[in-house]
Design an enzyme around this catalytic site. Structure first.
Site, short mmCIF file in Angstrom:
data_model
loop_
_atom_site.label_atom_id
_atom_site.label_comp_id
_atom_site.label_asym_id
_atom_site.label_seq_id
_atom_site.Cartn_x
_atom_site.Cartn_y
_atom_site.Cartn_z
N GLY A 204 0.80 -1.21 0.00
CA GLY A 204 0.00 0.00 0.00
C GLY A 204 0.83 1.27 0.00
N GLU A 229 -5.44 -8.39 -6.95
CA GLU A 229 -5.12 -8.15 -5.55
C GLU A 229 -3.94 -7.20 -5.46
OE1 GLU A 229 -4.03 -10.59 -1.44
OE2 GLU A 229 -4.40 -11.68 -3.31
N LEU A 230 -4.09 -6.11 -4.71
CA LEU A 230 -3.09 -5.05 -4.64
C LEU A 230 -1.74 -5.58 -4.17
CD1 LEU A 230 -2.49 -1.98 -4.81
CD2 LEU A 230 -3.14 -1.84 -2.38
N ASP A 231 -0.68 -5.30 -4.96
CA ASP A 231 0.71 -5.63 -4.61
C ASP A 231 0.92 -7.11 -4.30
OD1 ASP A 231 1.39 -2.95 -4.90
OD2 ASP A 231 1.05 -2.48 -2.79
N ALA A 232 0.14 -7.98 -4.93
CA ALA A 232 0.22 -9.40 -4.61
C ALA A 232 0.46 -10.27 -5.84
CB ALA A 232 -1.06 -9.85 -3.90
#
Length: 287
Positions: A204, A229-232
């Site tokens: 984040g 999925e954020l940053d995944a």
């Protein structure tokens, strides 16, 4: 450079796959110039990258995909991608206001380090237009409202441009916007992001400030493919630098920016060279 074909494949591990594929190439008078393979014993999966010269190769390149699919895809439950080294990838760069990653990408491009075309730079701000002009690359701006009420309209326009320019992959060079699921689905494992943290730590916003507050002794940067999925998404490249108690959030940012440029460019290099295979949420990076 002689024209070559590059085959990336994965399938359940089974005896004889290397022999079958190499025999197919040599029987058709192809000269193999690169071969690397890996077996994931835990999942029982086989991964391979093989490249061969097309001079004197008996099968026309426009029929090669069909041959491989007919001979091996069903027989070995094989998933494969076929590329040719004389067909340049076309890379679109997305930026916001930070210039360090953009400068590094364009410097490598102009220096001839990459076999790639850059038809456009896309942004949500005017700030970096001067850099695009220095490198004589078209620069497009679509501003996104704070409430994101025009986000779908903006992405539709961006997608139209990407299609028009035959863009094959995108690089988010500190582009400070979330990419929609629709765009991600249209470019699976073809959107490369740089995150200013050693993921999965400090996802984040403001990861350097999070790292400083936690008192860590190293900070890192991670380049990965973008997923919903954020940053995944699958990680391509990572690196770290040591820090001390004397560092401030501001000094961490400066140290981190140097790292971000290097890590992002390493990831882009591997993608351009077609040396990355994704499986589940991991990557196999060939040497």
């Amino acid at each position: 450079m002689k024209p070559t074909a590059i085959l990336l494949l994965h399938c359940p591990d089974k005896q004889g796959i290397i022999t079958e594929v190499t025999k197919f190439i040599t029987d058709n008078k192809g000269n193999i110039v690169y071969l690397d393979q890996y077996v994931d014993r835990q999942d029982g999966m086989f991964f391979m990258r093989i490249e061969w010269e097309l001079d004197n190769f008996l099968i026309p390149r426009n029929k090669l995909n069909e041959y491989i699919h007919t001979l091996y895809a069903q027989r070995y439950q094989m998933t494969f991608s076929l590329y040719f080294n004389d067909e340049k990838p076309r890379m679109a760069i997305f930026v916001s206001k930070m210039s360090h990653c953009l400068y590094d990408l364009l410097a490598r491009y102009k220096a001839g380090e990459w076999n790639v075309d850059i038809p456009c730079i896309i942004s949500n701000h005017e700030d970096l237009r001067y850099i695009a002009e220095q490198f004589d690359i078209p620069y497009y701006v679509w501003s996104i409202k704070k409430d994101h009420s025009n986000k779908a309209e903006v992405e539709a326009a961006e997608m139209e441009l990407l299609k028009k320019e035959n863009v094959t992959f995108m690089v988010l060079a500190r582009y400070m916007q979330i990419i929609s699921d629709d765009m991600i689905e249209s470019y699976p494992n073809k959107i490369i992001n740089i995150h200013h943290s050693f993921l999965p730590a400090f996802i984040g916003a403001k990861p350097y400030h999070q790292a400083w507050e936690r008192g860590v002794k190293i900070i890192g940067a991670t380049s990965h493919y973008v997923t919903a999925e954020l940053d995944a998404g699958p990680i391509i490249e990572q690196d770290v630098v040591r820090i001390t108690h004397k560092d401030t959030p501001e000094s961490l940012v400066l140290k981190g920016r140097d790292l971000e440029k290097i890590v992002l460019s390493r990831a882009v290099t591997k993608h351009i060279e077609r040396k990355i295979l994704t499986f589940h949420n991991k990557t196999i990076i060939f040497s």
